[in-house]
Enzyme design. Structure first.
Site, PDB file in Angstrom:
ATOM      1  N   HIS A  34     -18.316  -3.158 -22.055  1.00 29.63           N
ATOM      2  CA  HIS A  34     -18.586  -3.595 -23.403  1.00 29.63           C
ATOM      3  C   HIS A  34     -17.316  -4.155 -23.903  1.00 29.63           C
ATOM      4  O   HIS A  34     -16.202  -3.249 -23.861  1.00 29.63           O
ATOM      5  CB  HIS A  34     -18.944  -2.637 -24.390  1.00 29.63           C
ATOM      6  CG  HIS A  34     -19.565  -3.209 -25.735  1.00 29.63           C
ATOM      7  ND1 HIS A  34     -18.821  -3.543 -26.856  1.00 29.63           N
ATOM      8  CD2 HIS A  34     -20.883  -3.342 -26.358  1.00 29.63           C
ATOM      9  CE1 HIS A  34     -19.470  -3.889 -27.787  1.00 29.63           C
ATOM     10  NE2 HIS A  34     -20.943  -3.587 -27.719  1.00 29.63           N
ATOM     11  N   PRO A  69      -0.228   2.597 -28.509  1.00 30.81           N
ATOM     12  CA  PRO A  69      -0.192   2.651 -27.062  1.00 30.81           C
ATOM     13  C   PRO A  69      -1.476   3.009 -26.515  1.00 30.81           C
ATOM     14  O   PRO A  69      -1.879   2.379 -25.363  1.00 30.81           O
ATOM     15  CB  PRO A  69       0.936   3.618 -26.776  1.00 30.81           C
ATOM     16  CG  PRO A  69       1.569   4.111 -28.097  1.00 30.81           C
ATOM     17  CD  PRO A  69       0.874   3.388 -29.185  1.00 30.81           C
ATOM     18  N   ALA A  91      -4.716   4.032 -28.135  1.00 33.92           N
ATOM     19  CA  ALA A  91      -5.879   3.613 -29.095  1.00 33.92           C
ATOM     20  C   ALA A  91      -5.760   2.349 -29.442  1.00 33.92           C
ATOM     21  O   ALA A  91      -6.871   1.910 -30.116  1.00 33.92           O
ATOM     22  CB  ALA A  91      -5.848   4.637 -30.118  1.00 33.92           C
ATOM     23  N   GLY A  92      -5.087   1.319 -29.369  1.00 31.03           N
ATOM     24  CA  GLY A  92      -5.203  -0.010 -29.622  1.00 31.03           C
ATOM     25  C   GLY A  92      -5.217  -0.235 -31.288  1.00 31.03           C
ATOM     26  O   GLY A  92      -4.144   0.001 -31.797  1.00 31.03           O
TER      27      GLY A  92
END
Lengths: 299, 299
Positions: B81, B168, B170-171
């Site tokens: 996904h 870094p 966890a976007g």
């Protein structure tokens, strides 16, 4: 929690203070909620809607008798609506988490208590009656208060509970259990009353139609429309959508279309969901999939 | 009481213990009810459904970030996904006694808190976004976590809240408000996939169809049936019954009929009541006439 609805009909619709006192007595019972009540002066009759669990509804109905029996005297009461008792009819209706069998049990318990406490003869009706000729309210009420003494003394008309003689002022009561009733009208795109009457005759049980349909044709003079006026007495067995489709088809035979339909008063959610399931051809659908049910149910 | 639903999607679907700890953290927040959660290992993603009022849902989502951000590292996470964040998408959905505007306000408050507390850039989406090219989730997520640094630095892609650089591990997150989504399939009385595909193309917004419809044609190999698989993103504006009728009409053009339809997961009561109103041609109908609403509302 179980929810049972009761809709007692009392033979008083002209003295608002008396009706108000009776409603207050019901409302004062813990666990009872009075949802609605309305009086009709020409009928001289009031209809009260209350809900609660079995114990609360039973206590509420007995409080209603306590208040209504001394206040209503059928020897002097008169109105357009046929009646056999001061507290004329008391149906119990299963609404949520309760079976029809439990409502039948409740009806019998209340009937026994009314007979014992007030000396009023009680006829059971609809689902609460085991007697096939004693299910129909109209049959039980035929002859009214004035003919009650003779009726109670005649073959086959001993009451289910209480004395075989009328209470002097309060007459008798008809107590039972039934499905929620849906009042549903279909307006035709015509002013032809004869068409509405023919359709009503085609769909109603009494003249060969669907088992749980009562219907008549009426004219809406203010809109110049003919209407098929319907009572659906068991929407689980005779669903709204089947009645609608049948009326549509019968109307087409006279070159008439359905203009609109309307629900009068309340309708159980399941009756509308059933119509959606039917027309959308829904399969494998469960009420647990309705978001609101999920929100209100457990995790 | 207001009920808001939130359906956070997190980028972890392979470690049940991690998912369970995150769900527990949400469930522990007073006023929050977790209705459901499910994980997909091949997608490496879990979807949690929770409800509560605005304050409870806000606290629940922040508790979810608190638990999920240290536990999920997108530098090593992979799955089928597409995803841009450890907590990838957080929609808020108005369910009862709450407006879309209140859900938009909630989305913005949560977005500001997430940016401030966790240093995560946040994109607003759907109803919460004022930017017409930043409403669509697929557009925001294009490039995924791996392309996020370049995207945030490019023209027009500064985040709505937080730093213009990825967290870094966890976007970023996509937070917004939308209507409840209805997953609805219509099975055709044919095995012809091409017919299902043509119908899907005819009804979906992206290729000229109805505004709030996403659809594709698929083959149900186990039943040898073709299916039009539909997401309805706003049932108030594009109702279920209109989609059903359009599919029925398009199918007829290929000599095909509708076999059945089905709702996947939950559907708001109003969507089914709307279908019943449509097919029964109900006029002057109000939700207050639904017995269950009357029972649950005040007197």
């Amino acid at each position: 929690m179980a929810i049972i609805e009761s809709i007692p009909n009392i033979s008083e619709g002209r003295r608002p203070d008396v009706v108000r006192r009776i409603v207050d007595a019901v409302q004062a019972v813990p666990g009872v909620r009075v949802l609605d009540y309305s009086s009709d002066a020409s009928h001289n009759r009031s209809v009260i809607t209350l809900v609660g669990d079995a114990a609360a509804v039973q206590a509420g109905i007995l409080a209603l008798y306590e208040a209504a029996v001394p206040a209503i005297d059928l020897r002097t009461q008169c109105g357009e609506h046929p009646r056999v008792g001061a507290v004329d009819v008391v149906p119990f209706v299963p609404i949520e988490d309760v079976t029809m069998a439990e409502c039948v049990t409740l009806a019998r318990e209340v009937a026994a208590a009314v007979a014992a406490r007030f000396g009023i003869p009680v006829f059971l009706y609809e689902e609460a009656s085991d007697n096939p000729v004693r299910k129909n309210l109209e049959d039980i009420r035929r002859g009214e208060f004035e003919g009650l003494g003779a009726k109670l003394a005649s073959e086959g008309w001993a009451p289910d509970f209480g004395p075989a003689a009328p209470h002097p002022s309060a007459g008798a009561s008809v107590i039972g259990a039934r499905m929620p009733l849906i009042a549903y009208n279909i307006n035709l795109n015509t002013d032809r009353l004869d068409v509405a009457r023919k359709i009503a005759a085609a769909i109603r049980h009494s003249s060969g139609g669907l088992r749980y349909v009562k219907a008549m044709g009426v004219k809406l003079d203010d809109r110049n429309l003919a209407q098929v006026s319907i009572n659906l007495t068991n929407f689980q067995k005779t669903p709204v959508h089947r009645v609608f489709d049948m009326v549509t088809r019968e109307a087409a035979r006279y070159g008439v279309t359905v203009l609109e339909s309307e629900v009068i008063g309340l309708i159980p959610s399941a009756a509308l969901v059933g119509a959606a399931e039917h027309y959308l051809q829904l399969e494998r659908f469960s009420p647990a999939q309705i978001l609101e049910n999920k929100l209100r149910g457990g995790q």
